[in-house]
Each structure stands twice: as C-alpha cells, then as structure tokens.
Design a protein around this motif. Structure first.
Motif, PDB file in Angstrom:
ATOM      1  N   ALA A  16       0.925  -1.297  -0.015  1.00 48.52           N
ATOM      2  CA  ALA A  16       0.002   0.064  -0.068  1.00 48.52           C
ATOM      3  C   ALA A  16       0.938   1.259  -0.053  1.00 48.52           C
ATOM      4  CB  ALA A  16      -0.880   0.068   0.980  1.00 48.52           C
ATOM      5  N   ILE A  23      -4.190   3.142   3.839  1.00 45.64           N
ATOM      6  CA  ILE A  23      -5.086   1.906   4.507  1.00 45.64           C
ATOM      7  C   ILE A  23      -5.106   1.834   5.804  1.00 45.64           C
ATOM      8  CG2 ILE A  23      -4.674   0.512   2.372  1.00 45.64           C
ATOM      9  CD1 ILE A  23      -2.949  -1.220   4.355  1.00 45.64           C
ATOM     10  N   ARG A 127     -15.638   3.638   0.630  1.00 41.80           N
ATOM     11  CA  ARG A 127     -14.692   3.432   1.548  1.00 41.80           C
ATOM     12  C   ARG A 127     -15.162   1.732   1.913  1.00 41.80           C
ATOM     13  NH1 ARG A 127     -10.387   5.082   3.099  1.00 41.80           N
ATOM     14  NH2 ARG A 127      -9.249   4.026   5.155  1.00 41.80           N
ATOM     15  N   ALA A 132      -6.985  -8.547   4.573  1.00 40.89           N
ATOM     16  CA  ALA A 132      -5.656  -8.045   4.937  1.00 40.89           C
ATOM     17  C   ALA A 132      -4.552  -8.748   4.848  1.00 40.89           C
ATOM     18  CB  ALA A 132      -5.700  -7.060   6.176  1.00 40.89           C
ATOM     19  N   LEU A 139      -8.617  -4.752   6.317  1.00 42.37           N
ATOM     20  CA  LEU A 139      -8.250  -3.446   5.984  1.00 42.37           C
ATOM     21  C   LEU A 139      -9.193  -2.583   5.310  1.00 42.37           C
ATOM     22  CD1 LEU A 139      -7.705  -2.635   2.603  1.00 42.37           C
ATOM     23  CD2 LEU A 139      -5.785  -4.284   2.962  1.00 42.37           C
ATOM     24  N   SER A 140      -9.362  -1.221   5.627  1.00 40.91           N
ATOM     25  CA  SER A 140     -10.271  -0.343   4.972  1.00 40.91           C
ATOM     26  C   SER A 140      -9.319   0.626   4.086  1.00 40.91           C
ATOM     27  CB  SER A 140     -10.967   0.316   5.866  1.00 40.91           C
ATOM     28  OG  SER A 140     -10.321   1.210   6.733  1.00 40.91           O
ATOM     29  N   VAL A 141      -9.938   1.089   2.838  1.00 41.64           N
ATOM     30  CA  VAL A 141      -9.245   1.713   1.941  1.00 41.64           C
ATOM     31  C   VAL A 141     -10.334   2.469   1.091  1.00 41.64           C
ATOM     32  CG1 VAL A 141      -9.322  -0.111   0.146  1.00 41.64           C
ATOM     33  CG2 VAL A 141      -7.624   1.708   0.039  1.00 41.64           C
ATOM     34  N   LEU A 146      -7.953   2.412  -4.503  1.00 44.26           N
ATOM     35  CA  LEU A 146      -7.479   1.167  -5.004  1.00 44.26           C
ATOM     36  C   LEU A 146      -7.691   1.044  -6.401  1.00 44.26           C
ATOM     37  CD1 LEU A 146      -6.506  -1.594  -3.569  1.00 44.26           C
ATOM     38  CD2 LEU A 146      -9.053  -2.156  -3.581  1.00 44.26           C
TER      39      LEU A 146
END
Length: 166
Positions: A16, A23, A127, A132, A139-141, A146
């Motif tokens: 990332a 992230i 989002r 992960a 994970l958040s992104v 992305l």
C-alpha cells in the motif's frame, strides 16, 4: 522493512505504501455471517469487498475480482469482459500459490504475483473493507484510490445474491 513474523500484514502495508495508498489495518474478530462481520466493523454488507482470485487458462492465467459482499460474481459477465470461455475459482492450494495468501485473506495488495484487477462498478465511490493478508485482520481503503493504484478494470461483474441471511 517490517518483520513478517511479528506482523502478518506487513506485505499488505508495504505494498500500500509503495502504491501511495492510505489503508487502515485492524484486527477483525471472526464472524459467523457477512451481516455480523459488517455490524462488527460498523459498515454495511455492501462495503465488505470479497477479493476472489480467478483462474483462466494455463499456469499464469489468473486475475483478481473485487465483488461487494452483498453480491456474487457473475461468471458470464466476467468471461465476456475478459474475453474467455472458461474461468473458475482455483483450489485453495493454487490460490495460495498464485497470491501468497490463503483464501479468506486474499487481497491484490502485496500479492506475490501482480495479476490484473477487475472491480465491480458498485464499489466505486465507497470506502471498503477487505482481507488484509492474514486471518483475523481486515483493511479499509478508499475504493477509488485502490482502483486507480491497480489500474483496475471497472465493470458490472456481479449479480444479486439470491438469499442474503437476515
């Protein structure tokens, strides 16, 4: 470089950072359903993205499909988009070989191979939460970031799940 033995998500974090993605990795308690997982994360089921590694022809014919949690992959739509007659989910050991991740933890971030990424159009502008790289973590992104970082192909590649558990 992070010690992979102390942080099983190190490859994800490093990938990332290398792609300029912000992230958030956090521990994710085991849930018995999609709805429970979403509730534990304080999001909707559609905000959980399943990363599926999909096998085509030959030993190197893989791709990643990013599908909203409340939907399932549409094989006819994906085959038409990719331009092939046959796609399938590989056996768990082949998925591990192709990505370096076990099923349930797969993400394009830090994959041992750089397969093309196909994202369902419904994740754009959200989002999202996803695997992960290790069990017990998510994970958040930002999905748009992305998509841009992986030059993902965005299209309608999913269909409604017939029966979502309530």
């Amino acid at each position: 470089m992070t010690d992979a033995t102390s942080d099983p998500t190190s490859r994800v974090r490093e990938a990332a950072a290398a792609r300029g993605l912000e992230i958030e990795v956090r521990e994710s308690p085991r849930a018995s359903s999609l709805e429970e997982a979403a509730a534990l994360r304080g999001i909707t089921p559609a905000d959980i993205v399943k990363t599926l590694v999909v096998k085509g022809r030959g030993d190197d014919g893989y791709l990643f499909a990013l599908i909203p949690g409340d939907r399932s992959i549409s094989w006819p739509k994906l085959r038409a988009l990719v331009g092939v007659n046959k796609l399938r989910l590989p056996e768990p050991e082949l998925a591990l070989q192709a990505t370096g991740y076990e099923r349930g933890t797969i993400t394009p971030l830090g994959s041992t191979n750089h397969w093309p990424v196909y994202a369902d159009e419904r994740i754009a502008g959200r989002r999202v939460s996803m695997g992960a790289g290790a069990h017990g973590f998510s994970l958040s992104v930002d999905a748009d970031a992305l998509i841009a970082a992986y030059a993902a192909t965005v299209a309608d590649i999913s269909e409604p799940v017939e029966t979502i558990r309530r």
